[in-house]
Design a protein around this motif. Structure first.
Motif, PDB file in Angstrom:
ATOM      1  N   ARG A 182       0.828  -1.208   0.000  1.00  0.00           N
ATOM      2  CA  ARG A 182       0.000   0.000   0.000  1.00  0.00           C
ATOM      3  C   ARG A 182       0.863   1.258   0.000  1.00  0.00           C
ATOM      4  NH1 ARG A 182      -5.573  -1.195   1.716  1.00  0.00           N
ATOM      5  NH2 ARG A 182      -5.634  -3.419   2.142  1.00  0.00           N
ATOM      6  N   LYS A 183       2.020   1.189   0.642  1.00  0.00           N
ATOM      7  CA  LYS A 183       2.920   2.341   0.640  1.00  0.00           C
ATOM      8  C   LYS A 183       3.445   2.608  -0.765  1.00  0.00           C
ATOM      9  CE  LYS A 183       4.414   1.889   5.417  1.00  0.00           C
ATOM     10  NZ  LYS A 183       5.535   1.657   6.328  1.00  0.00           N
ATOM     11  N   VAL A 184       3.728   1.550  -1.501  1.00  0.00           N
ATOM     12  CA  VAL A 184       4.198   1.702  -2.877  1.00  0.00           C
ATOM     13  C   VAL A 184       3.098   2.311  -3.739  1.00  0.00           C
ATOM     14  CG1 VAL A 184       4.971   0.450  -4.930  1.00  0.00           C
ATOM     15  CG2 VAL A 184       5.846  -0.188  -2.686  1.00  0.00           C
TER      16      VAL A 184
ATOM     17  N   ILE B 277       3.341   5.903  -5.658  1.00  0.00           N
ATOM     18  CA  ILE B 277       3.117   6.042  -7.098  1.00  0.00           C
ATOM     19  C   ILE B 277       2.008   7.056  -7.368  1.00  0.00           C
ATOM     20  CG2 ILE B 277       2.277   4.831  -9.154  1.00  0.00           C
ATOM     21  CD1 ILE B 277       3.775   2.356  -8.135  1.00  0.00           C
ATOM     22  N   THR B 278       0.945   7.005  -6.574  1.00  0.00           N
ATOM     23  CA  THR B 278      -0.160   7.947  -6.736  1.00  0.00           C
ATOM     24  C   THR B 278       0.297   9.374  -6.476  1.00  0.00           C
ATOM     25  OG1 THR B 278      -1.715   6.231  -6.050  1.00  0.00           O
ATOM     26  CG2 THR B 278      -2.489   8.515  -5.973  1.00  0.00           C
ATOM     27  N   LEU B 279       1.076   9.583  -5.440  1.00  0.00           N
ATOM     28  CA  LEU B 279       1.578  10.917  -5.136  1.00  0.00           C
ATOM     29  C   LEU B 279       2.532  11.406  -6.218  1.00  0.00           C
ATOM     30  CD1 LEU B 279       2.114  10.705  -1.275  1.00  0.00           C
ATOM     31  CD2 LEU B 279       0.339  11.941  -2.525  1.00  0.00           C
TER      32      LEU B 279
ATOM     33  N   ALA C 213      -4.385   0.033 -13.367  1.00  0.00           N
ATOM     34  CA  ALA C 213      -5.711  -0.513 -13.070  1.00  0.00           C
ATOM     35  C   ALA C 213      -5.614  -1.935 -12.540  1.00  0.00           C
ATOM     36  CB  ALA C 213      -6.581  -0.469 -14.320  1.00  0.00           C
ATOM     37  N   VAL C 214      -4.749  -2.745 -13.119  1.00  0.00           N
ATOM     38  CA  VAL C 214      -4.594  -4.130 -12.662  1.00  0.00           C
ATOM     39  C   VAL C 214      -4.035  -4.159 -11.246  1.00  0.00           C
ATOM     40  CG1 VAL C 214      -3.279  -6.253 -13.047  1.00  0.00           C
ATOM     41  CG2 VAL C 214      -4.405  -5.124 -14.963  1.00  0.00           C
ATOM     42  N   ILE C 215      -3.017  -3.365 -10.970  1.00  0.00           N
ATOM     43  CA  ILE C 215      -2.431  -3.315  -9.623  1.00  0.00           C
ATOM     44  C   ILE C 215      -3.465  -2.798  -8.623  1.00  0.00           C
ATOM     45  CG2 ILE C 215      -0.656  -2.206  -8.196  1.00  0.00           C
ATOM     46  CD1 ILE C 215       0.377  -4.447  -9.983  1.00  0.00           C
ATOM     47  N   GLY C 216      -4.228  -1.765  -8.998  1.00  0.00           N
ATOM     48  CA  GLY C 216      -5.258  -1.233  -8.102  1.00  0.00           C
ATOM     49  C   GLY C 216      -6.326  -2.259  -7.789  1.00  0.00           C
ATOM     50  N   PHE C 217      -6.764  -3.011  -8.798  1.00  0.00           N
ATOM     51  CA  PHE C 217      -7.762  -4.050  -8.571  1.00  0.00           C
ATOM     52  C   PHE C 217      -7.191  -5.154  -7.685  1.00  0.00           C
ATOM     53  CE2 PHE C 217     -10.043  -7.952  -9.787  1.00  0.00           C
ATOM     54  CZ  PHE C 217     -11.330  -7.546  -9.430  1.00  0.00           C
ATOM     55  N   TYR C 218      -5.944  -5.523  -7.905  1.00  0.00           N
ATOM     56  CA  TYR C 218      -5.288  -6.554  -7.102  1.00  0.00           C
ATOM     57  C   TYR C 218      -5.240  -6.108  -5.632  1.00  0.00           C
ATOM     58  CZ  TYR C 218      -1.595  -9.675  -5.459  1.00  0.00           C
ATOM     59  OH  TYR C 218      -0.868 -10.600  -4.761  1.00  0.00           O
ATOM     60  N   LEU C 219      -4.897  -4.843  -5.403  1.00  0.00           N
ATOM     61  CA  LEU C 219      -4.865  -4.339  -4.034  1.00  0.00           C
ATOM     62  C   LEU C 219      -6.264  -4.220  -3.433  1.00  0.00           C
ATOM     63  CD1 LEU C 219      -2.138  -1.572  -4.374  1.00  0.00           C
ATOM     64  CD2 LEU C 219      -1.914  -3.785  -3.225  1.00  0.00           C
ATOM     65  N   LEU C 220      -7.234  -3.913  -4.277  1.00  0.00           N
ATOM     66  CA  LEU C 220      -8.608  -3.762  -3.807  1.00  0.00           C
ATOM     67  C   LEU C 220      -9.191  -5.088  -3.324  1.00  0.00           C
ATOM     68  CD1 LEU C 220     -10.957  -1.735  -3.581  1.00  0.00           C
ATOM     69  CD2 LEU C 220     -11.684  -2.525  -5.836  1.00  0.00           C
ATOM     70  N   ILE C 221      -8.861  -6.185  -3.989  1.00  0.00           N
ATOM     71  CA  ILE C 221      -9.407  -7.475  -3.576  1.00  0.00           C
ATOM     72  C   ILE C 221      -8.584  -8.112  -2.455  1.00  0.00           C
ATOM     73  CG2 ILE C 221     -10.519  -7.921  -5.770  1.00  0.00           C
ATOM     74  CD1 ILE C 221      -8.275  -9.877  -6.437  1.00  0.00           C
ATOM     75  N   GLY C 222      -7.558  -7.442  -1.998  1.00  0.00           N
ATOM     76  CA  GLY C 222      -6.844  -7.925  -0.829  1.00  0.00           C
ATOM     77  C   GLY C 222      -5.496  -8.551  -1.108  1.00  0.00           C
ATOM     78  N   GLY C 223      -5.023  -8.506  -2.317  1.00  0.00           N
ATOM     79  CA  GLY C 223      -3.703  -9.051  -2.624  1.00  0.00           C
ATOM     80  C   GLY C 223      -3.692 -10.562  -2.575  1.00  0.00           C
ATOM     81  N   LYS C 224      -2.518 -11.094  -2.382  1.00  0.00           N
ATOM     82  CA  LYS C 224      -2.333 -12.537  -2.367  1.00  0.00           C
ATOM     83  C   LYS C 224      -2.809 -13.138  -1.040  1.00  0.00           C
ATOM     84  CE  LYS C 224       1.201 -15.960  -3.282  1.00  0.00           C
ATOM     85  NZ  LYS C 224       2.604 -16.192  -3.592  1.00  0.00           N
ATOM     86  N   LYS C 225      -3.656 -14.131  -1.120  1.00  0.00           N
ATOM     87  CA  LYS C 225      -4.142 -14.813   0.087  1.00  0.00           C
ATOM     88  C   LYS C 225      -3.056 -15.772   0.582  1.00  0.00           C
ATOM     89  CE  LYS C 225      -8.337 -13.191  -0.261  1.00  0.00           C
ATOM     90  NZ  LYS C 225      -8.895 -12.260   0.625  1.00  0.00           N
ATOM     91  N   LYS C 226      -2.875 -15.790   1.896  1.00  0.00           N
ATOM     92  CA  LYS C 226      -1.857 -16.678   2.474  1.00  0.00           C
ATOM     93  C   LYS C 226      -2.493 -17.880   3.097  1.00  0.00           C
ATOM     94  CE  LYS C 226       1.460 -13.084   3.282  1.00  0.00           C
ATOM     95  NZ  LYS C 226       2.344 -12.441   4.181  1.00  0.00           N
TER      96      LYS C 226
END
Length: 80
Positions: free
Chosen positions: A2-4, A8-10, A67-80
């Motif tokens: 999320r920091k990355v 990038i957004t800033l 858009a792909v990275i944002g969607f990936y972060l929106l759904i919670g990233g990689k499940k462990k």
């Protein structure tokens, strides 16, 4: 991660806010006619497409990647 995304957004916001949005007179036609020797392409339409389509494609690829990275972060990233 999320920091990355925030960084990038800033950075994108800083770049977009620093651009000059004032109206330029003359346009691309005047530029290409004045700098015809530097361009080296005999057809004006081909010169404009060769000169600007690369930037357009790069922008589209960046937008799709974001858009792909944002969607990936929106759904919670990689499940462990």
């Amino acid at each position: 991660m999320r920091k990355v995304a925030l960084l990038i957004t800033l950075a994108l916001a800083v770049v977009l806010l620093s651009l000059d949005y004032s109206h330029s007179f003359g346009g691309s036609y005047a530029y290409y006619v004045e700098n015809w020797d530097e361009i080296g392409i005999p057809n004006l339409v081909s010169a404009i497409l060769a000169g600007w389509r690369a930037y357009d494609s790069l922008g589209e690829a960046s937008l799709l990647f974001t858009a792909v990275i944002g969607f990936y972060l929106l759904i919670g990233g990689k499940k462990k």
